[in-house]
Scaffold this active site. Structure first.
Site, PDB file in Angstrom:
ATOM      1  N   ALA A 128      63.552  21.509 -93.082  1.00  0.00           N
ATOM      2  CA  ALA A 128      62.648  21.658 -94.232  1.00  0.00           C
ATOM      3  C   ALA A 128      63.081  22.750 -95.198  1.00  0.00           C
ATOM      4  O   ALA A 128      62.593  22.814 -96.327  1.00  0.00           O
ATOM      5  CB  ALA A 128      61.238  21.945 -93.729  1.00  0.00           C
ATOM      6  N   THR A 129      63.999  23.630 -94.752  1.00  0.00           N
ATOM      7  CA  THR A 129      64.443  24.697 -95.655  1.00  0.00           C
ATOM      8  C   THR A 129      65.791  24.330 -96.297  1.00  0.00           C
ATOM      9  O   THR A 129      66.356  25.115 -97.043  1.00  0.00           O
ATOM     10  CB  THR A 129      64.618  26.018 -94.873  1.00  0.00           C
ATOM     11  OG1 THR A 129      65.512  25.765 -93.765  1.00  0.00           O
ATOM     12  CG2 THR A 129      63.290  26.525 -94.341  1.00  0.00           C
ATOM     13  N   ARG A 181      64.424  20.485-100.076  1.00  0.00           N
ATOM     14  CA  ARG A 181      63.903  21.251-101.220  1.00  0.00           C
ATOM     15  C   ARG A 181      64.082  20.500-102.531  1.00  0.00           C
ATOM     16  O   ARG A 181      63.271  20.579-103.434  1.00  0.00           O
ATOM     17  CB  ARG A 181      64.583  22.624-101.304  1.00  0.00           C
ATOM     18  CG  ARG A 181      64.347  23.497-100.071  1.00  0.00           C
ATOM     19  CD  ARG A 181      64.944  24.875-100.233  1.00  0.00           C
ATOM     20  NE  ARG A 181      64.106  25.765-101.012  1.00  0.00           N
ATOM     21  CZ  ARG A 181      64.329  26.105-102.255  1.00  0.00           C
ATOM     22  NH1 ARG A 181      65.390  25.635-102.891  1.00  0.00           N
ATOM     23  NH2 ARG A 181      63.521  26.921-102.893  1.00  0.00           N
ATOM     24  N   ARG A 194      65.353  26.247 -87.769  1.00  0.00           N
ATOM     25  CA  ARG A 194      65.522  27.326 -86.782  1.00  0.00           C
ATOM     26  C   ARG A 194      64.899  28.628 -87.263  1.00  0.00           C
ATOM     27  O   ARG A 194      64.336  29.396 -86.491  1.00  0.00           O
ATOM     28  CB  ARG A 194      67.011  27.571 -86.520  1.00  0.00           C
ATOM     29  CG  ARG A 194      67.637  26.627 -85.554  1.00  0.00           C
ATOM     30  CD  ARG A 194      69.113  26.826 -85.548  1.00  0.00           C
ATOM     31  NE  ARG A 194      69.646  26.802 -86.913  1.00  0.00           N
ATOM     32  CZ  ARG A 194      70.909  26.867 -87.219  1.00  0.00           C
ATOM     33  NH1 ARG A 194      71.819  26.996 -86.272  1.00  0.00           N
ATOM     34  NH2 ARG A 194      71.330  26.812 -88.467  1.00  0.00           N
ATOM     35  N   HIS A 220      69.428   5.955 -99.697  1.00  0.00           N
ATOM     36  CA  HIS A 220      68.471   6.125-100.796  1.00  0.00           C
ATOM     37  C   HIS A 220      68.737   5.161-101.960  1.00  0.00           C
ATOM     38  O   HIS A 220      67.864   4.943-102.789  1.00  0.00           O
ATOM     39  CB  HIS A 220      68.407   7.586-101.261  1.00  0.00           C
ATOM     40  CG  HIS A 220      69.621   8.056-101.971  1.00  0.00           C
ATOM     41  ND1 HIS A 220      70.700   8.587-101.320  1.00  0.00           N
ATOM     42  CD2 HIS A 220      69.934   8.061-103.278  1.00  0.00           C
ATOM     43  CE1 HIS A 220      71.615   8.912-102.195  1.00  0.00           C
ATOM     44  NE2 HIS A 220      71.186   8.597-103.392  1.00  0.00           N
ATOM     45  N   GLU A 266      80.654   9.047-110.465  1.00  0.00           N
ATOM     46  CA  GLU A 266      80.010  10.353-110.601  1.00  0.00           C
ATOM     47  C   GLU A 266      80.862  11.246-111.488  1.00  0.00           C
ATOM     48  O   GLU A 266      82.099  11.184-111.422  1.00  0.00           O
ATOM     49  CB  GLU A 266      79.834  10.991-109.224  1.00  0.00           C
ATOM     50  CG  GLU A 266      78.810  10.242-108.399  1.00  0.00           C
ATOM     51  CD  GLU A 266      78.748  10.723-106.971  1.00  0.00           C
ATOM     52  OE1 GLU A 266      78.143  11.779-106.758  1.00  0.00           O
ATOM     53  OE2 GLU A 266      79.306  10.053-106.106  1.00  0.00           O
ATOM     54  N   HIS A 325      76.398   2.844 -99.450  1.00  0.00           N
ATOM     55  CA  HIS A 325      75.764   2.453-100.706  1.00  0.00           C
ATOM     56  C   HIS A 325      76.384   1.190-101.321  1.00  0.00           C
ATOM     57  O   HIS A 325      75.686   0.264-101.719  1.00  0.00           O
ATOM     58  CB  HIS A 325      75.855   3.577-101.739  1.00  0.00           C
ATOM     59  CG  HIS A 325      75.298   4.885-101.257  1.00  0.00           C
ATOM     60  ND1 HIS A 325      74.126   4.976-100.555  1.00  0.00           N
ATOM     61  CD2 HIS A 325      75.755   6.154-101.370  1.00  0.00           C
ATOM     62  CE1 HIS A 325      73.881   6.247-100.267  1.00  0.00           C
ATOM     63  NE2 HIS A 325      74.859   6.973-100.755  1.00  0.00           N
ATOM     64  N   LYS A 367      84.681  10.500-107.840  1.00  0.00           N
ATOM     65  CA  LYS A 367      84.185  11.782-108.351  1.00  0.00           C
ATOM     66  C   LYS A 367      84.952  12.147-109.618  1.00  0.00           C
ATOM     67  O   LYS A 367      86.094  11.725-109.797  1.00  0.00           O
ATOM     68  CB  LYS A 367      84.446  12.882-107.321  1.00  0.00           C
ATOM     69  CG  LYS A 367      83.876  12.599-105.954  1.00  0.00           C
ATOM     70  CD  LYS A 367      82.400  12.833-105.939  1.00  0.00           C
ATOM     71  CE  LYS A 367      81.826  12.626-104.550  1.00  0.00           C
ATOM     72  NZ  LYS A 367      80.372  12.507-104.595  1.00  0.00           N
TER      73      LYS A 367
HETATM   74  P1  NAP Z   1      71.448  21.966 -95.397  1.00  0.00           P
HETATM   75  O1  NAP Z   1      71.108  22.461 -96.763  1.00  0.00           O
HETATM   76  O2  NAP Z   1      72.595  22.566 -94.658  1.00  0.00           O
HETATM   77  O3  NAP Z   1      70.131  22.147 -94.492  1.00  0.00           O
HETATM   78  C1  NAP Z   1      70.124  21.938 -93.116  1.00  0.00           C
HETATM   79  C2  NAP Z   1      68.722  22.194 -92.563  1.00  0.00           C
HETATM   80  O4  NAP Z   1      68.739  22.002 -91.150  1.00  0.00           O
HETATM   81  C3  NAP Z   1      68.222  23.613 -92.783  1.00  0.00           C
HETATM   82  O5  NAP Z   1      66.826  23.581 -92.987  1.00  0.00           O
HETATM   83  C4  NAP Z   1      68.544  24.303 -91.455  1.00  0.00           C
HETATM   84  O6  NAP Z   1      67.680  25.408 -91.311  1.00  0.00           O
HETATM   85  C5  NAP Z   1      68.249  23.163 -90.479  1.00  0.00           C
HETATM   86  N1  NAP Z   1      68.987  23.291 -89.212  1.00  0.00           N
HETATM   87  C6  NAP Z   1      70.327  23.491 -89.052  1.00  0.00           C
HETATM   88  N2  NAP Z   1      70.647  23.566 -87.733  1.00  0.00           N
HETATM   89  C7  NAP Z   1      69.475  23.398 -87.060  1.00  0.00           C
HETATM   90  C8  NAP Z   1      69.146  23.367 -85.671  1.00  0.00           C
HETATM   91  N3  NAP Z   1      70.050  23.573 -84.695  1.00  0.00           N
HETATM   92  N4  NAP Z   1      67.859  23.144 -85.330  1.00  0.00           N
HETATM   93  C9  NAP Z   1      66.904  22.967 -86.270  1.00  0.00           C
HETATM   94  N5  NAP Z   1      67.161  22.982 -87.592  1.00  0.00           N
HETATM   95  C10 NAP Z   1      68.433  23.191 -87.992  1.00  0.00           C
HETATM   96  O7  NAP Z   1      71.685  20.391 -95.370  1.00  0.00           O
HETATM   97  P2  NAP Z   1      71.129  19.296 -96.422  1.00  0.00           P
HETATM   98  O8  NAP Z   1      72.047  19.240 -97.585  1.00  0.00           O
HETATM   99  O9  NAP Z   1      69.687  19.535 -96.667  1.00  0.00           O
HETATM  100  O10 NAP Z   1      71.383  17.937 -95.620  1.00  0.00           O
HETATM  101  C11 NAP Z   1      70.579  17.545 -94.520  1.00  0.00           C
HETATM  102  C12 NAP Z   1      71.044  16.168 -94.064  1.00  0.00           C
HETATM  103  O11 NAP Z   1      70.892  15.239 -95.121  1.00  0.00           O
HETATM  104  C13 NAP Z   1      72.521  16.104 -93.677  1.00  0.00           C
HETATM  105  O12 NAP Z   1      72.693  15.172 -92.652  1.00  0.00           O
HETATM  106  C14 NAP Z   1      73.189  15.589 -94.939  1.00  0.00           C
HETATM  107  O13 NAP Z   1      74.385  14.911 -94.683  1.00  0.00           O
HETATM  108  C15 NAP Z   1      72.129  14.624 -95.433  1.00  0.00           C
HETATM  109  N6  NAP Z   1      72.181  14.377 -96.880  1.00  0.00           N
HETATM  110  C16 NAP Z   1      72.080  15.384 -97.769  1.00  0.00           C
HETATM  111  C17 NAP Z   1      72.098  15.112 -99.125  1.00  0.00           C
HETATM  112  C18 NAP Z   1      71.947  16.211-100.151  1.00  0.00           C
HETATM  113  O14 NAP Z   1      71.928  15.879-101.334  1.00  0.00           O
HETATM  114  N7  NAP Z   1      71.842  17.456 -99.752  1.00  0.00           N
HETATM  115  C19 NAP Z   1      72.239  13.806 -99.580  1.00  0.00           C
HETATM  116  C20 NAP Z   1      72.321  12.775 -98.646  1.00  0.00           C
HETATM  117  C21 NAP Z   1      72.284  13.073 -97.295  1.00  0.00           C
HETATM  118  P3  NAP Z   1      68.021  26.610 -90.291  1.00  0.00           P
HETATM  119  O15 NAP Z   1      69.405  27.069 -90.583  1.00  0.00           O
HETATM  120  O16 NAP Z   1      66.951  27.608 -90.521  1.00  0.00           O
HETATM  121  O17 NAP Z   1      67.898  26.016 -88.932  1.00  0.00           O
END
Ligand code: NAP
Length: 483
Positions: A18-19, A24, A51, A178, A216, A240, A331
């Site tokens: 969630a963080t 976000r 975490r 998505h 992109e 996609h 890209k």
């Molecule tokens: P991110 O910014 O690195 O966030 C990861 C989240 O997971 C953080 O809230 C982190 O918080 C938590 N986390 C990490 N290790 C953990 C653990 N051991 N236990 C519990 N929580 C944990 O990653 P993101 O970009 O949001 O992406 C999340 C997922 O969505 C990934 O699989 C990514 O491939 C996919 N995705 C992302 C996007 C995008 O645009 N960002 C697009 C498509 C798909 P803590 O460090 O506090 O634990």
């Protein structure tokens, strides 16, 4: 036209990660919008988790900041936001540890829809599923949502499926792509199956070829390490572009139910021919005056990962025999555009002398920017002075059709609400993800075996020359990116 909002049932949504960036930027703002328009009921609750130890107040403050940053300001936003934040709780858990799970279980209500959204890396999926199961949270009606990437090959996708299915049934698992949540993608199904105009023409007799482009303008900023292990084929085509191809090429399902639609999509994937190396153009954006190139960005001058790919694909079945589907994605291209172009055949005979060649109609299904559908038709150039022909668009922009003040729904908003409603139509089934990897794996294995290097291309261009040649040698042209 006014879009109707039908509230969903009360729910507890646990948002792991969630963080993180995705939560976000997309998921929490999406939920906020659904609350703002009255779709998320007052009894709904969102439990953030990660975490990091945070108080509920600190989590709410973080979500407030995210929503202020990622949603447009309106006169009512501040007041609605105050009420929305009261729906939020937070509990710290480590997906790899045992702490926090009991506290989470104690927060869940037994009599509302229960959904777990795993917005975390795929290496954590199976562990979280197991903990939910061990602590009695994986009830038969609970739903689990997982983000992409769903594996990096068939073997890892199978392992992810096995990890999830050890604790949840397939009908409880929602694999997000998505792109499927976009209004236009669903309109593609409405266009094909709710109109009698197009479907009779939707075959090799009338369609010359199809182009699917996801371009992109940005590079791989912030995702360098992940991207270099992945590349355009794994990151974009396997999910996609294959999904868009499926919806364009599939047979009409007998009814609009999740499994009927997904059965037809799987048949398309299984009908995809292997793609020979000569029908593939891979590229890597090069450094230019404005800045570094791909190799600088990943910090590896030897990287053979593609930031661009174009392929000529055949769907080997009766409907599509001989009709190429050209796919391309990359890209740092000249614009950010996602579209499907269905090119109809040229009229078989021209009765108009001295007007030059008459081209077949084009149906352009735009996913972004400005979702909509355009049919390019040929008409008489208006006015006196001889008979000339002109090509004009019959245009339907959804923003216009729905009234200028209706904000288009973001894909994540729709998909999260579909999870709560229990509708899996727009989510990939496990066998679908595996079938797509089974098609992709040998293509990648071939270029890895040959240690093929991608062709360099200019930033802001349409990709490498070789991608243009893929069509030129068939006597065809790509539609200009952003054109
Ligand atoms: P991110 O910014 O690195 O966030 C990861 C989240 O997971 C953080 O809230 C982190 O918080 C938590 N986390 C990490 N290790 C953990 C653990 N051991 N236990 C519990 N929580 C944990 O990653 P993101 O970009 O949001 O992406 C999340 C997922 O969505 C990934 O699989 C990514 O491939 C996919 N995705 C992302 C996007 C995008 O645009 N960002 C697009 C498509 C798909 P803590 O460090 O506090 O634990």
């Amino acid at each position: 036209m006014v879009s109707r909002v039908i509230p969903v049932n009360a729910f507890d949504l646990v948002l792991f990660g969630a963080t993180g960036d995705l939560a976000r930027r997309k998921i929490l703002p999406g939920l906020f919008h659904r609350y703002e328009v009255g779709q998320m009921p007052e009894e709904a609750r969102i439990i953030g988790s990660a975490r990091t130890e945070l108080s509920t107040e600190a989590f709410r403050a973080d979500v407030r900041q995210a929503i202020e940053e990622f949603t447009p300001e309106t006169p009512t936003r501040a007041a609605v936001l105050e009420r929305f934040l009261l729906k939020l709780d937070y509990v710290a858990v480590d997906a790899r540890g045992d702490a926090g799970w009991q506290a989470l279980a104690a927060m869940l209500r037994p009599d509302v829809v229960r959904a777990f959204y795993l917005s975390v890396g795929p290496s954590l999926f199976a562990g979280i599923a197991r903990q939910l199961d061990c602590h009695g949270m994986a009830t038969p009606e609970a739903r689990i949502v997982v983000e992409k990437p769903f594996g990096r090959d068939l073997e890892t996708a199978r392992a992810l499926n096995a990890g999830l299915r050890a604790c949840f049934e397939e009908h409880q698992i929602y694999r997000i792509d998505h792109y499927l949540g976009k209004e236009t993608v669903q309109n593609l199904m409405a266009l094909r199956f709710a109109n009698s105009l197009f479907e009779p023409l939707w075959n090799a007799t009338h369609i010359d070829h199809v182009q699917i482009t996801v371009a992109e303008s940005l590079g791989i900023e912030g995702r360098e390490a992940y991207y270099d292990q992945s590349g355009a084929m794994r990151d974009m085509v396997q999910n996609h572009l294959v999904q868009l191809l499926c919806l364009t090429a599939m047979e009409p399902p007998s009814k609009f139910t999740p499994n009927a639609v997904r059965d037809e999509k799987v048949k398309v994937i299984e009908a995809l021919d292997p793609v020979p190396p000569g029908d593939i153009a891979r590229g890597q954006y090069r450094a230019d005056k404005g800045g570094d190139g791909y190799l600088d960005h990943v910090g590896d001058a030897q990287s053979r990962t593609e930031s661009f790919i174009a392929l000529k694909v055949h769907v080997a079945n009766w409907r599509w025999a001989g009709v190429p589907f050209y796919l391309r994605t990359g890209k740092r291209l000249r614009a950010r555009v996602s579209e499907i172009v269905v090119q109809f055949r040229d009229p078989p005979h021209s009765i108009f002398p001295n007007v030059g060649p008459i081209h077949g109609n084009k149906l352009i299904i735009r996913l972004q920017p400005d979702e909509g559908i355009t049919l390019r038709t040929t008409i008489k150039d208006p006015g006196p002075g001889g008979f000339r022909l002109a090509e004009v668009p019959l245009d339907m922009s959804f923003a216009e059709a729905l009234g200028g003040d209706v904000r288009p729904q973001d894909a994540y908003e729709r998909l999260v609400m579909d999870v709560i409603r229990g509708d899996q139509t727009l989510f990939m089934r496990g066998d679908e993800a595996e079938a797509a990897w089974a098609w992709v794996d040998p293509i990648i294995a071939e270029w890895e075996k040959n240690r093929d290097r991608p062709y360099p291309y200019d930033q802001g261009s349409s990709g490498p020359e070789e991608a243009l040649m893929l069509l030129h040698r068939d006597g065809r042209r790509w539609r200009q990116i952003g054109g």
